[in-house]
Design a protein around this motif. Structure first.
Motif, PDB file in Angstrom:
ATOM      1  N   UNK A 235      55.466  71.790  34.135  1.00 17.45           N
ATOM      2  CA  UNK A 235      56.431  72.608  33.403  1.00 17.45           C
ATOM      3  C   UNK A 235      57.166  73.563  34.340  1.00 17.45           C
ATOM      4  N   UNK A 236      57.159  73.250  35.660  1.00 19.40           N
ATOM      5  CA  UNK A 236      57.766  74.148  36.644  1.00 19.40           C
ATOM      6  C   UNK A 236      59.287  74.142  36.580  1.00 19.40           C
ATOM      7  N   UNK A 237      59.864  73.219  35.847  1.00 18.67           N
ATOM      8  CA  UNK A 237      61.313  73.166  35.739  1.00 18.67           C
ATOM      9  C   UNK A 237      61.749  71.760  35.397  1.00 18.67           C
ATOM     10  N   UNK A 238      63.038  71.564  35.211  1.00 19.41           N
ATOM     11  CA  UNK A 238      63.526  70.229  34.869  1.00 19.41           C
ATOM     12  C   UNK A 238      63.457  69.293  36.074  1.00 19.41           C
ATOM     13  N   UNK A 239      63.332  68.007  35.786  1.00 20.06           N
ATOM     14  CA  UNK A 239      63.400  67.030  36.868  1.00 20.06           C
ATOM     15  C   UNK A 239      64.847  66.943  37.363  1.00 20.06           C
ATOM     16  N   UNK A 240      65.057  66.625  38.648  1.00 19.65           N
ATOM     17  CA  UNK A 240      64.026  66.344  39.658  1.00 19.65           C
ATOM     18  C   UNK A 240      63.302  67.616  40.087  1.00 19.65           C
ATOM     19  N   UNK A 241      61.999  67.488  40.296  1.00 26.93           N
ATOM     20  CA  UNK A 241      61.169  68.626  40.623  1.00 26.93           C
ATOM     21  C   UNK A 241      61.316  69.025  42.089  1.00 26.93           C
ATOM     22  N   UNK A 242      61.339  70.331  42.319  1.00 29.12           N
ATOM     23  CA  UNK A 242      61.120  70.853  43.661  1.00 29.12           C
ATOM     24  C   UNK A 242      59.598  70.894  43.843  1.00 29.12           C
ATOM     25  N   UNK A 243      59.110  70.123  44.774  1.00 35.07           N
ATOM     26  CA  UNK A 243      57.663  69.917  44.861  1.00 35.07           C
ATOM     27  C   UNK A 243      57.096  70.383  46.189  1.00 35.07           C
ATOM     28  N   UNK A 244      55.825  70.759  46.127  1.00 40.18           N
ATOM     29  CA  UNK A 244      55.024  71.030  47.321  1.00 40.18           C
ATOM     30  C   UNK A 244      53.856  70.058  47.302  1.00 40.18           C
ATOM     31  N   UNK A 245      53.745  69.262  48.349  1.00 41.42           N
ATOM     32  CA  UNK A 245      52.626  68.339  48.502  1.00 41.42           C
ATOM     33  C   UNK A 245      51.649  68.980  49.463  1.00 41.42           C
TER      34      UNK A 245
ATOM     35  N   UNK B  90      48.100  59.414  52.452  1.00 44.44           N
ATOM     36  CA  UNK B  90      49.283  60.201  52.106  1.00 44.44           C
ATOM     37  C   UNK B  90      50.412  59.290  51.639  1.00 44.44           C
ATOM     38  N   UNK B  91      50.622  58.192  52.341  1.00 42.44           N
ATOM     39  CA  UNK B  91      51.713  57.275  51.970  1.00 42.44           C
ATOM     40  C   UNK B  91      51.484  56.702  50.564  1.00 42.44           C
ATOM     41  N   UNK B  92      50.256  56.235  50.295  1.00 40.33           N
ATOM     42  CA  UNK B  92      49.989  55.612  49.000  1.00 40.33           C
ATOM     43  C   UNK B  92      50.074  56.625  47.858  1.00 40.33           C
ATOM     44  N   UNK B  93      49.503  57.805  48.074  1.00 42.09           N
ATOM     45  CA  UNK B  93      49.510  58.787  46.993  1.00 42.09           C
ATOM     46  C   UNK B  93      50.897  59.379  46.772  1.00 42.09           C
ATOM     47  N   UNK B  94      51.696  59.464  47.834  1.00 40.88           N
ATOM     48  CA  UNK B  94      53.079  59.910  47.668  1.00 40.88           C
ATOM     49  C   UNK B  94      53.865  58.877  46.865  1.00 40.88           C
ATOM     50  N   UNK B  95      53.634  57.589  47.144  1.00 36.90           N
ATOM     51  CA  UNK B  95      54.316  56.538  46.387  1.00 36.90           C
ATOM     52  C   UNK B  95      53.948  56.602  44.914  1.00 36.90           C
ATOM     53  N   UNK B  96      52.669  56.828  44.620  1.00 34.72           N
ATOM     54  CA  UNK B  96      52.239  56.952  43.226  1.00 34.72           C
ATOM     55  C   UNK B  96      52.874  58.167  42.567  1.00 34.72           C
ATOM     56  N   UNK B  97      52.927  59.274  43.310  1.00 35.82           N
ATOM     57  CA  UNK B  97      53.522  60.506  42.787  1.00 35.82           C
ATOM     58  C   UNK B  97      54.988  60.290  42.424  1.00 35.82           C
ATOM     59  N   UNK B  98      55.750  59.649  43.316  1.00 34.32           N
ATOM     60  CA  UNK B  98      57.180  59.464  43.059  1.00 34.32           C
ATOM     61  C   UNK B  98      57.443  58.425  41.977  1.00 34.32           C
ATOM     62  N   UNK B  99      56.457  57.573  41.718  1.00 36.26           N
ATOM     63  CA  UNK B  99      56.607  56.630  40.602  1.00 36.26           C
ATOM     64  C   UNK B  99      56.449  57.335  39.263  1.00 36.26           C
ATOM     65  N   UNK B 100      55.706  58.444  39.263  1.00 30.59           N
ATOM     66  CA  UNK B 100      55.444  59.169  38.016  1.00 30.59           C
ATOM     67  C   UNK B 100      56.376  60.361  37.815  1.00 30.59           C
TER      68      UNK B 100
END
Length: 329
Positions: free
Chosen positions: A120-130, A182-192
């Protein structure tokens, strides 16, 4: 005398062990350990190590079995490389608990995934911190350590290393495995989630900070900024070792800014100087990098990280050339 925190208790147990006072170490961790229910896995480990050093192999194995019964487990690194458990290797009782523990490690490695807060940090696209946890930590601890970025309107995603040493505790020692995680989990994150890559930041603590820097410079994550706390690892004290991967980042043409934070008391102040040299080196090679020394802090997360987080995010957002000299606050 003020009660010991768990880290202080660990240090006292280690000192006793170093002095070959293993029975005293066992008594201390057995008596004081119950005060730290969140660290019960480590308490079992320390008790078992002390028992093994006392020549009580039966007790050492019994304690591991009790830990397993409570849902804890230990990874291959601890099981096979812990000096305290060296005399247990190959014995029937130890190999029995080791098999069960390693089976749990394999299951956990297969299930490693990003943990996300701040949808709920804001509308998509999200500003994200990994964010990447430190060695010996995990995603849950990482979410707590970087929690204030959510108050700054950011999605927070904590990557979990699959290099487990115990339940909820993993390391980043193998660079190839770290890259894959990191690569796999980032790919999963961007898919969701739809992420705003123009405002993407990667962060990390300790060895997770060194791993985060490698991922930012190498383009594993298309970060525009990095925030590193208490960076530690084999390259931390050798800025020139980053030149090959920095060249890859330069060829990409993507802008990148960074912010380093380090406790004034971290490694008795030695880490401050390492971070200062790294910040100056990165800045001189076209990656503007700020530095903040945190008074009274050791190798740990700040208890009130919000002001530091705000300064870090402001520095990364800023295009003001005046920010190119690392501020030592």
């Amino acid at each position: 005398m003020a009660p010991l925190g768990f880290r202080g208790l660990q240090e006292r147990v280690k000192r006793l062990s170093d002095q070959q006072r293993h029975a005293e170490a066992y008594s201390l961790i057995t008596e004081e350990g119950p005060r730290f229910p969140d660290d019960a896995s480590d308490v079992y480990y320390l008790r078992s190590c002390a028992a093994a050093r006392m020549g009580r192999a039966d007790l050492a194995v019994t304690l591991i079995r009790e830990a397993l019964a409570r849902g804890y487990w230990y990874g291959e690194v601890l099981l096979r490389r812990s000096p305290s458990w060296g005399t247990l290797q190959g014995t029937a009782g130890f190999e029995d608990v080791a098999r069960e523990s390693l089976a749990r490690q394999r299951a956990a490695s297969a299930a490693a995934h990003c943990s996300v807060v701040g949808e709920d940090a804001g509308p998509e696209p999200y500003r994200a911190v990994i964010a990447l946890h430190g060695n010996g930590g995990g995603a849950r601890e990482c979410l707590h350590g970087w929690r204030e970025v959510v108050r700054e309107g950011r999605l927070l995603a904590a990557v979990q290393s699959s290099q487990w040493i115990a339940r909820d505790r993993a390391v980043w020692d193998d660079e190839d495995e770290a890259l894959r995680d990191v690569r796999e989990q980032y790919a999963t994150l961007t898919a969701e989630y739809e992420l705003d890559v123009d405002h993407l930041i990667i962060a990390g603590f300790s060895m997770g900070a060194e791993t985060a820097l490698r991922m930012a410079l190498g383009g594993t994550v298309p970060a525009r900024g990095f925030v590193l706390l208490g960076m530690a690892g084999p390259r931390t004290g050798d800025p020139a070792s980053w030149l090959p991967v920095m060249e890859k980042q330069r060829r990409s043409g993507l802008p990148l800014r960074g912010y380093l934070m380090v406790g004034a008391n971290d490694d008795d102040g030695v880490r401050c100087e390492k971070m200062r040299r790294l910040a100056e080196f990165l800045t001189s090679h076209g990656i503007p990098c700020g530095l903040e020394v945190l008074p009274g802090l050791g190798h740990e997360y700040p208890t009130d990280p919000l002001p530091n987080i705000r300064r870090a995010l402001a520095f990364i957002r800023s295009d003001d050339p005046g920010h190119r000299t690392p501020p030592d606050t």
